[in-house]
Design an enzyme around this catalytic site. Structure first.
Site, PDB file in Angstrom:
ATOM      1  N   SER A 210      -9.992  -0.849   7.307  1.00  0.00           N
ATOM      2  CA  SER A 210      -9.302  -0.680   5.803  1.00  0.00           C
ATOM      3  C   SER A 210      -8.547  -1.774   5.080  1.00  0.00           C
ATOM      4  CB  SER A 210      -8.422   0.608   5.676  1.00  0.00           C
ATOM      5  OG  SER A 210      -9.178   1.922   5.544  1.00  0.00           O
TER       6      SER A 210
ATOM      7  N   LYS B  90       0.798  -1.103   0.026  1.00  0.00           N
ATOM      8  CA  LYS B  90      -0.064  -0.041  -0.115  1.00  0.00           C
ATOM      9  C   LYS B  90       0.873   1.081  -0.056  1.00  0.00           C
ATOM     10  CE  LYS B  90      -4.050   1.957   2.682  1.00  0.00           C
ATOM     11  NZ  LYS B  90      -4.609   1.887   4.001  1.00  0.00           N
TER      12      LYS B  90
ATOM     13  N   SER C 276      -9.424   1.816   3.178  1.00  0.00           N
ATOM     14  CA  SER C 276      -8.505   2.627   2.287  1.00  0.00           C
ATOM     15  C   SER C 276      -7.579   1.641   1.586  1.00  0.00           C
ATOM     16  CB  SER C 276      -7.934   3.569   3.163  1.00  0.00           C
ATOM     17  OG  SER C 276      -7.268   2.960   4.242  1.00  0.00           O
TER      18      SER C 276
HETATM   19  N1  LIG Z   1      -8.569   3.994   7.371  1.00  0.00           N
HETATM   20  C1  LIG Z   1      -9.760   3.120   7.443  1.00  0.00           C
HETATM   21  O1  LIG Z   1      -9.449   2.305   8.316  1.00  0.00           O
HETATM   22  C2  LIG Z   1     -11.200   3.329   7.481  1.00  0.00           C
HETATM   23  C3  LIG Z   1     -11.386   4.720   7.067  1.00  0.00           C
HETATM   24  C4  LIG Z   1     -11.513   5.687   8.097  1.00  0.00           C
HETATM   25  N2  LIG Z   1     -11.529   5.103   9.404  1.00  0.00           N
HETATM   26  C5  LIG Z   1     -12.614   6.677   8.050  1.00  0.00           C
HETATM   27  O2  LIG Z   1     -13.383   6.883   8.791  1.00  0.00           O
HETATM   28  O3  LIG Z   1     -12.992   6.877   6.974  1.00  0.00           O
END
Ligand SMILES: NC(=O)CC[C@H](N)C(=O)O
Length: 442
Positions: free
Chosen positions: A183, A84, A159
């Site tokens: 994510s 990533k 993500s």
């Molecule tokens: N980065 C992650 O784990 C998910 C996205 C992030 N937590 C959000 O609120 O969008």
């Protein structure tokens, strides 16, 4: 099924390792297969933002030379991996999916990348991340969205969307991701593969750009749970605690967390029954209101910690953020400090409430995501005749485990409307092997 198979579709890391050791393939051949498939398929998928053909082929040649002289580093020896674009990889750009880091090149490897290389893995490139990992949809990145290999008009989820799309399309057999609220697990579920994040801190986050430090976990994405476990054994910062005996598994009624698509919930429950239960699953429930307490605690802590990371960029060059992200950060910046302090205190109470869930069971099973992959950029979707907001739906069943730092695994659980759904398994901290043991029970 994904629209078209890639060179690693249906090939487990164990089978690749066997082929390599028995001379049926070489690390260079595997790297070439990955690079060719990426060149051919990735323009449609957007899974990769940087491809390091020279670096991958050089690493593969070294892996082959070692094999020739009898040095075998283990099951990841010669295996192509995607990383990533939030991890530092020496000599490669690290954009974090943001225009703020256009042109930035990392000068050293993240700890997890060092460990992968030490295990013999071959880094082929960097995968698309939602900008700064701040979004579970995977469709807002300076490099363009990552797309779902089952239907490229749909989101991969995020993500770590590029990592999930790359594995699901069979471009690589393994990828690294990060998971702050889901994510790793969300895109793995939406793309029909396995994804795993261990306990908080069990894989080093050194050299990984932060989103919210209290919740940031490093995790892995692969075709199945066995491959996730192989990778985890190479990445874990401590000796894995081997748990004897079968796990006691319970279905966690997800209705307190989100009123999802009943067809998704039913499909996941059926998969859980057939995969985990010899004679029906016990059922446990969250007490009323607990889901909301988790959401509030998660949102407040993530908001304040994310703003702490980005405040200077918000002041100096706000125009470089994606507009949706900037709006989210500005909303986050309005959370007062006292709410952060209250949320940190609430976190220990939530840990006690969750401990009760594990009193009589080792593993909880629930859907990973209560809907199927929405269309790219879709922010509201129809679920069972109701309109629901996409972002809260995606995060509803994963983020609470980040609040507690618990290990969680998602495995494919069939399809609804031709799109994949995931079964999520969760256990106490430090007991990661329970999840794999449960997932492997027939
Ligand atoms: N980065 C992650 O784990 C998910 C996205 C992030 N937590 C959000 O609120 O969008």
């Amino acid at each position: 099924m994904p629209l078209s198979p890639g060179p690693f579709t249906g090939r487990t890391i164990t089978s690749l390792a066997q082929d390599l050791r028995e001379g049926r393939t070489t690390a260079v051949e595997l790297a070439e297969q990955a690079l060719e498939a990426i060149a051919e398929r990735d323009p449609e998928l957007g899974a990769f933002v940087t491809v390091d053909a020279d670096g991958a082929l050089a690493a593969a040649r070294r892996a082959d030379a070692e094999l020739d002289t009898g040095t075998y580093r283990g099951p990841l020896h010669g295996v192509p991996v995607g990383v990533k674009d939030l991890f530092m990889v020496a000599g490669l750009p690290a954009t974090m999916g943001s225009r703020h880091f256009a042109g930035y090149v990392a000068d050293s490897d993240a700890e997890s990348v060092t460990l992968l290389r030490r295990a013999g893995a071959v880094v082929v490139g960097k995968t698309t991340t939602h900008e700064f990992a701040y979004g579970p949809t995977g469709d807002r990145s300076a490099n363009g969205p990552s797309r779902n290999p089952w239907d490229p008009e749909r989101m991969s989820g995020g993500s770590s969307g590029g990592s999930a799309a790359a594995v699901a399309a069979g471009l690589v057999p393994l990828a690294l991701g990060t998971d702050t609220g889901g994510s790793v697990r969300i895109p793995a579920a939406l793309c029909g593969i396995a994804g795993f994040k261990p306990s908080y801190g069990a894989i080093s986050a050194e050299g990984v750009f932060p989103l919210a430090r209290s919740f940031d976990h490093v995790g892995v994405l692969a075709g199945d749970e066995q491959d996730c476990l192989l990778a985890y054994r190479c990445l874990a910062s401590a000796q894995l605690r081997e748990d004897p005996g079968p796990s006691r598994v319970a279905w966690l009624d997800p209705s307190e967390l989100f009123d999802g698509d009943p067809r998704v919930v039913d499909a996941v429950r059926a998969a859980a029954e057939s995969r985990l239960a010899r004679s029906g699953l016990d059922e446990v429930r969250l007490r009323a209101g607990l889901g909301e307490e988790f959401r509030e605690t998660y949102t407040v802590i993530q908001s304040c910690e994310a703003v702490a990371v980005h405040a200077a960029r918000m002041a100096q060059a706000p125009e470089l953020f994606d507009p949706e992200l900037l709006e989210r950060l500005r909303t986050a910046a309005e959370v007062p400090g006292w709410r952060y302090v209250a949320a940190v205190a609430a976190r220990s109470r939530l840990a006690e409430a969750a401990a009760a869930l594990f009193e009589r069971h080792d593993v909880l099973a629930l859907p990973t995501v209560p809907i199927t992959a929405p269309l790219l950029q879709q922010r509201e979707t129809e679920v069972d005749g109701r309109t629901v907001a996409v972002r809260p739906a995606l995060l509803a069943m994963t983020s609470l485990w980040n609040v507690l730092g618990l290990p969680a695994l998602t495995v494919p659980a069939g399809t609804v409307d031709g799109l994949p759904v995931g079964l999520q398994l969760v256990c106490r901290p430090g007991r990661e092997l329970r999840l794999f043991q449960a997932a492997g029970m027939v």
